[in-house]
Structure formats: C-alpha cells, structure tokens
Scaffold this active site. Sequence first.
Site, short mmCIF file in Angstrom:
data_model
loop_
_atom_site.label_atom_id
_atom_site.label_comp_id
_atom_site.label_asym_id
_atom_site.label_seq_id
_atom_site.Cartn_x
_atom_site.Cartn_y
_atom_site.Cartn_z
N THR A 131 23.77 2.92 78.27
CA THR A 131 22.89 1.82 78.68
C THR A 131 23.18 1.35 80.11
O THR A 131 24.32 1.48 80.59
CB THR A 131 23.07 0.64 77.71
OG1 THR A 131 22.40 -0.50 78.22
CG2 THR A 131 24.55 0.25 77.55
N ASP A 132 22.18 0.75 80.74
CA ASP A 132 22.40 0.17 82.08
C ASP A 132 23.29 -1.07 82.01
O ASP A 132 23.83 -1.51 83.03
CB ASP A 132 21.06 -0.16 82.76
CG ASP A 132 20.20 -1.16 82.00
OD1 ASP A 132 20.59 -1.60 80.89
OD2 ASP A 132 19.12 -1.52 82.52
N GLU A 133 23.48 -1.63 80.80
CA GLU A 133 24.25 -2.88 80.69
C GLU A 133 25.72 -2.70 81.06
O GLU A 133 26.41 -3.67 81.33
CB GLU A 133 24.13 -3.47 79.28
CG GLU A 133 22.70 -3.80 78.93
CD GLU A 133 22.56 -4.76 77.76
OE1 GLU A 133 23.56 -5.38 77.37
OE2 GLU A 133 21.44 -4.89 77.26
N TYR A 156 28.83 -6.04 73.43
CA TYR A 156 28.06 -4.80 73.30
C TYR A 156 28.28 -3.89 74.50
O TYR A 156 28.64 -2.72 74.37
CB TYR A 156 26.56 -5.11 73.15
CG TYR A 156 25.66 -3.91 73.40
CD1 TYR A 156 25.63 -2.83 72.52
CD2 TYR A 156 24.85 -3.86 74.55
CE1 TYR A 156 24.81 -1.72 72.78
CE2 TYR A 156 24.04 -2.76 74.80
CZ TYR A 156 24.02 -1.70 73.91
OH TYR A 156 23.23 -0.60 74.16
N LYS A 160 30.03 -0.15 74.89
CA LYS A 160 29.33 1.04 75.42
C LYS A 160 30.09 1.57 76.65
O LYS A 160 30.22 2.79 76.82
CB LYS A 160 27.88 0.70 75.80
CG LYS A 160 26.96 0.41 74.63
CD LYS A 160 26.77 1.59 73.68
CE LYS A 160 25.93 2.72 74.27
NZ LYS A 160 25.62 3.76 73.26
P1 NAD Z 1 19.03 1.13 66.96
O1 NAD Z 1 19.91 -0.03 66.63
O2 NAD Z 1 17.57 1.02 66.76
O3 NAD Z 1 19.49 2.41 66.11
C1 NAD Z 1 20.84 2.75 65.95
C2 NAD Z 1 20.94 3.82 64.88
O4 NAD Z 1 22.32 4.18 64.73
C3 NAD Z 1 20.44 3.36 63.50
O5 NAD Z 1 19.65 4.37 62.90
C4 NAD Z 1 21.72 3.15 62.71
O6 NAD Z 1 21.58 3.36 61.32
C5 NAD Z 1 22.65 4.18 63.34
N1 NAD Z 1 24.06 3.83 63.21
C6 NAD Z 1 24.63 2.64 63.51
N2 NAD Z 1 25.94 2.67 63.21
C7 NAD Z 1 26.19 3.92 62.75
C8 NAD Z 1 27.36 4.56 62.29
N3 NAD Z 1 28.54 3.93 62.25
N4 NAD Z 1 27.29 5.86 61.89
C9 NAD Z 1 26.10 6.51 61.94
N5 NAD Z 1 24.95 5.93 62.33
C10 NAD Z 1 25.00 4.65 62.73
O7 NAD Z 1 19.40 1.52 68.45
P2 NAD Z 1 18.47 2.04 69.64
O8 NAD Z 1 17.87 0.89 70.31
O9 NAD Z 1 17.62 3.13 69.13
O10 NAD Z 1 19.60 2.65 70.61
C11 NAD Z 1 20.04 3.98 70.45
C12 NAD Z 1 21.09 4.27 71.51
O11 NAD Z 1 20.51 4.10 72.81
C13 NAD Z 1 22.30 3.35 71.47
O12 NAD Z 1 23.44 4.12 71.76
C14 NAD Z 1 22.04 2.32 72.56
O13 NAD Z 1 23.24 1.83 73.08
C15 NAD Z 1 21.29 3.17 73.56
N6 NAD Z 1 20.33 2.46 74.44
C16 NAD Z 1 19.38 1.63 73.89
C17 NAD Z 1 18.45 1.01 74.72
C18 NAD Z 1 17.36 0.11 74.16
O14 NAD Z 1 16.64 -0.51 74.95
N7 NAD Z 1 17.17 0.02 72.86
C19 NAD Z 1 18.49 1.23 76.11
C20 NAD Z 1 19.50 2.06 76.62
C21 NAD Z 1 20.40 2.68 75.78
O1 DAU Z 2 19.24 -2.67 79.03
C1 DAU Z 2 19.36 -1.82 77.93
C2 DAU Z 2 19.64 -2.64 76.69
O2 DAU Z 2 18.42 -3.31 76.37
C3 DAU Z 2 20.13 -1.81 75.52
O3 DAU Z 2 21.35 -1.23 75.84
C4 DAU Z 2 20.25 -2.66 74.26
O4 DAU Z 2 20.62 -1.85 73.16
C5 DAU Z 2 18.92 -3.33 74.00
O5 DAU Z 2 19.03 -4.19 72.88
C6 DAU Z 2 18.45 -4.11 75.22
O6 DAU Z 2 19.31 -5.26 75.45
P1 DAU Z 2 18.72 -6.69 75.86
O7 DAU Z 2 19.71 -7.72 75.51
O8 DAU Z 2 18.20 -6.66 77.25
O9 DAU Z 2 17.43 -6.74 74.86
P2 DAU Z 2 16.82 -7.91 73.95
O10 DAU Z 2 15.50 -7.42 73.46
O11 DAU Z 2 17.79 -8.42 72.97
O12 DAU Z 2 16.56 -9.06 75.02
C7 DAU Z 2 15.71 -8.85 76.14
C8 DAU Z 2 15.74 -10.13 76.97
O13 DAU Z 2 15.07 -11.15 76.23
C9 DAU Z 2 17.13 -10.64 77.24
O14 DAU Z 2 17.17 -11.23 78.52
C10 DAU Z 2 17.34 -11.72 76.18
C11 DAU Z 2 15.94 -12.27 75.96
N1 DAU Z 2 15.65 -12.72 74.59
C12 DAU Z 2 15.94 -11.92 73.54
C13 DAU Z 2 15.67 -12.31 72.25
C14 DAU Z 2 16.03 -11.43 71.07
C15 DAU Z 2 15.05 -13.96 74.40
O15 DAU Z 2 14.76 -14.69 75.36
N2 DAU Z 2 14.79 -14.35 73.12
C16 DAU Z 2 15.09 -13.60 72.02
O16 DAU Z 2 14.84 -14.03 70.87
#
Ligand code: NAD
Ligand code: DAU
Length: 349
Positions: A131-133, A156, A160
């Site tokens: 992730t970019d975080e 988180y 990562k």
């Molecule tokens: P998600 O939470 O939707 O899905 C995570 C999946 O991993 C689920 O299917 C869950 O059952 C599985 N999982 C969790 N713990 C596990 C374990 N111990 N063993 C096996 N499986 C397990 O997540 P996502 O948003 O699809 O993110 C997927 C990946 O991409 C993550 O590594 C996250 O850090 C990364 N990522 C997410 C975003 C985003 O915006 N969502 C952006 C950049 C990177």
């Molecule tokens: O940048 C990549 C990341 O983006 C991934 O690595 C994470 O897995 C993914 O969850 C996401 O993280 P964020 O914290 O940016 O996403 P989230 O949707 O939780 O929040 C987006 C923005 O909105 C953040 O600034 C927090 C704000 N927010 C979020 C929620 C859930 C609110 O204002 N209200 C809310 O209820």
Amino acid sequence: MNKLLITGGAGFIGSHVVRLFVTKYPHLKVYNLDALTYAGNLENLLDIENQPNYQFLHGDITDEGFLMQVFQEHAFDGVIHLAAESHVDRSISNPGAFVKTNVNGTVNLLNAAMSIWKDDFAGKRFYHVSTDEVYGSLGETGFFTETTAYDPQSPYSASKAASDHFVRAYANTYGFPAVITNCSNNYGPHQFPEKLLPLCIHNIKNNKPLPIYGKGENIRDWLFVEDHARAIDVVFHQGQLTATYNIGGVNEWKNIDIVRLLCDIMDRKLGNVQGTSQELITFVKDRAGHDMRYAIDASKIKNELGWEPSLQFEEGLEKTVDWYLENTDWLQNVTSGAYQAYYQKHYHA
Ligand code: NAD
Ligand code: DAU
C-alpha cells in the site's frame, strides 16, 4: 509457470485478481488461499468458481504448518500475496491482529515458498501487494515515489511496512525472487462496506448519517479496482525482480468532495431530489493519527511497463454505484451479523 497461488482471493481486490487470471490464462492453475475472515466472501467469485483452472484452498496464513503442507502438495511456481487485515480503523482498536496476519503471515508465506524454491529460483516469482500508506502522510504538495522513505503512521501501515521489509530482506539475503507494488486507494464492486465509499453507498440507501472524519479535508488518490488488477497482471509478468512499482490513479480527492459527488450520483440513480443525500453528511470525531494526504507518482510503471489507469473516475464511480444498487443481496448478506456489532462499536450508532 503452471501453478499460481493467490492469497486473499476472496477479498475485495483479490477477487478481481483471481477473476482476471482465471479467465485470461486458462493454461494456468489458479489456487485461491483464503481464511474467509469477515472480509473474505466466496460470493465474490461465484461467476468463476466452477472453472477447471480454479481451486479454492481454505486456510490461514498465520498457520505455518498448513502453509508448508500446501506448498509441498501443490508446488506453486508463483505467488501473488494479498491476504491481509486491511482496515485502518480496525488496526487502531486491535493492532495485534494486524501484526499476526500482515507480518507473521507474510513471513510464514516467504518461508513456505523458500522451502520448495530454495534450490532453484529460476521461473519462480513472489509478488507482494502493498500500500501507499507505508510512505506516511504528505503535505499539500509532492508525491510518493518508489524511493520515498518509509514512514508508516498507523498500526495497519506499520504492519504493511514491516511485511514489505521482510520481502526485501529475503530478496537481498537469499536471492528470493520477489517484486512489490504499493498502490493507492481502490474503489469498485465487492468492497466491504466498512471502507468510505461502500459505507456511504450503504448508508445513503438506508437514509443513515454519512460519517465524515474531522473536517473531511483529508485527501486520497483513488483507483478503480479492475485497473489495479490489470497493473498486478502487468507487473507479475513483466516487472523486474526485486523492483518496487507504485500504482495510483492520478486522481486526488478530498473526502468531503468525493462524498458530495457520490451523493449527487446516488440521488440521480435513486430518483431523489438533488441535494437529498448531502443532508446526511455528518462530521464526526477524527480518526486517531489520520494521515492528511496520499498521492502516488505512478510514472515508473507507466514508463517501464506501459500501465496507466483506463477509467475516468466519474465513470468508475457510476459503475461502482450501479453494482451496489444491483447487488442488494450481496450488501444485505455482508452487513447482517458481525457488521452491525462493528458499526455500533466504531460509530456509537
Ligand atoms: P480485504 O480486507 O477486502 O480482503 C482481505 C482478504 O484476505 C479477505 O478475503 C480475508 O479473508 C483474507 N485474509 C485475511 N486474513 C487472512 C489470513 N490470516 N489468512 C488467509 N487469508 C486472510 O482487503 P483488500 O482491500 O482487498 O486488500 C488486499 C490487499 O491489497 C491487502 O494486502 C492490502 O493491504 C492491499 N491494498 C489495499 C488497498 C485498498 O484500497 N483496498 C490499496 C492498496 C493495497
Ligand atoms: O491508500 C491505500 C489504503 O486505502 C489501503 O492500504 C487500505 O487497505 C484501504 O483501507 C485504504 O485506506 P484508507 O484509510 O485511506 O481508506 P478508508 O476507506 O478507510 O478511508 C478513506 C478516507 O475516508 C480516510 O481519509 C478516512 C475517511 N473516512 C473513512 C471512513 C470509513 C471517513 O471520513 N469516514 C469513514 O467512516
């Protein structure tokens, strides 16, 4: 390469990656290993679950013995690792779960791959999805590049970052064949409604408050999930080993502005008077340690591998809203049960 393991394939991004690889590469056997936590849902893969080149493996990456066994049994040539605890708010209330899955789980997976690959890394590849975080928080200007120093600010992102460091350490120490990408915020179908956009779609449908943390001034860079899956395909096949690539949407939005845009789209789709959904916007207590701005410089992946986002944001958001409005059963299923308890506890609703 014949056998590909995808971890976390029942989750949001993972399910799009599994679908892409199963349909695009029929010669490749794709194994989806997932623990099916609250975020994992096999309904995300109903359309491809009977394909002959797809197999689901139910298991947990924190279980080292189980991982060793499946690697011995299936002798994967490649791994795309997405399984993770992914929600920042949950990491604030329960950091230990993030260390367990994101750090220990990743090291277990590296060890399991090492155990069968160590004598010959040729033709093998371990792709770690990050992730970019990990880069921390930006001010008003600047972008994260591949050489930006790590500065994770939440449990988180710290977990990562630690997992990224282990992947790089294995590449450096053992010559392990790894590649890493760091992506910005994804949106699209199948995202669990704890994340900002699907949470707001769900709440608008149910005429509930839209909780905006702080003043809603925080900025995220949004990418349609299928574009992320395409980038993963490109990097998996053409990315340089041991390299890092940043992936982003070149699409920065303040939270309050993106939610207002979403409200307008929802009003139009639901046949509401324009402005109805915006009345639900409610400013709530800020997220602890809330990162102000993320923005990715995605020029390396564009220049080296020719990848760039394909969808205009408004088009992607419309597609996303349409999907949630057409898939009410999916939303209903994932928001019954444990989701209610999480929501009450987190938002004191
Ligand atoms: P998600 O939470 O939707 O899905 C995570 C999946 O991993 C689920 O299917 C869950 O059952 C599985 N999982 C969790 N713990 C596990 C374990 N111990 N063993 C096996 N499986 C397990 O997540 P996502 O948003 O699809 O993110 C997927 C990946 O991409 C993550 O590594 C996250 O850090 C990364 N990522 C997410 C975003 C985003 O915006 N969502 C952006 C950049 C990177
Ligand atoms: O940048 C990549 C990341 O983006 C991934 O690595 C994470 O897995 C993914 O969850 C996401 O993280 P964020 O914290 O940016 O996403 P989230 O949707 O939780 O929040 C987006 C923005 O909105 C953040 O600034 C927090 C704000 N927010 C979020 C929620 C859930 C609110 O204002 N209200 C809310 O209820």
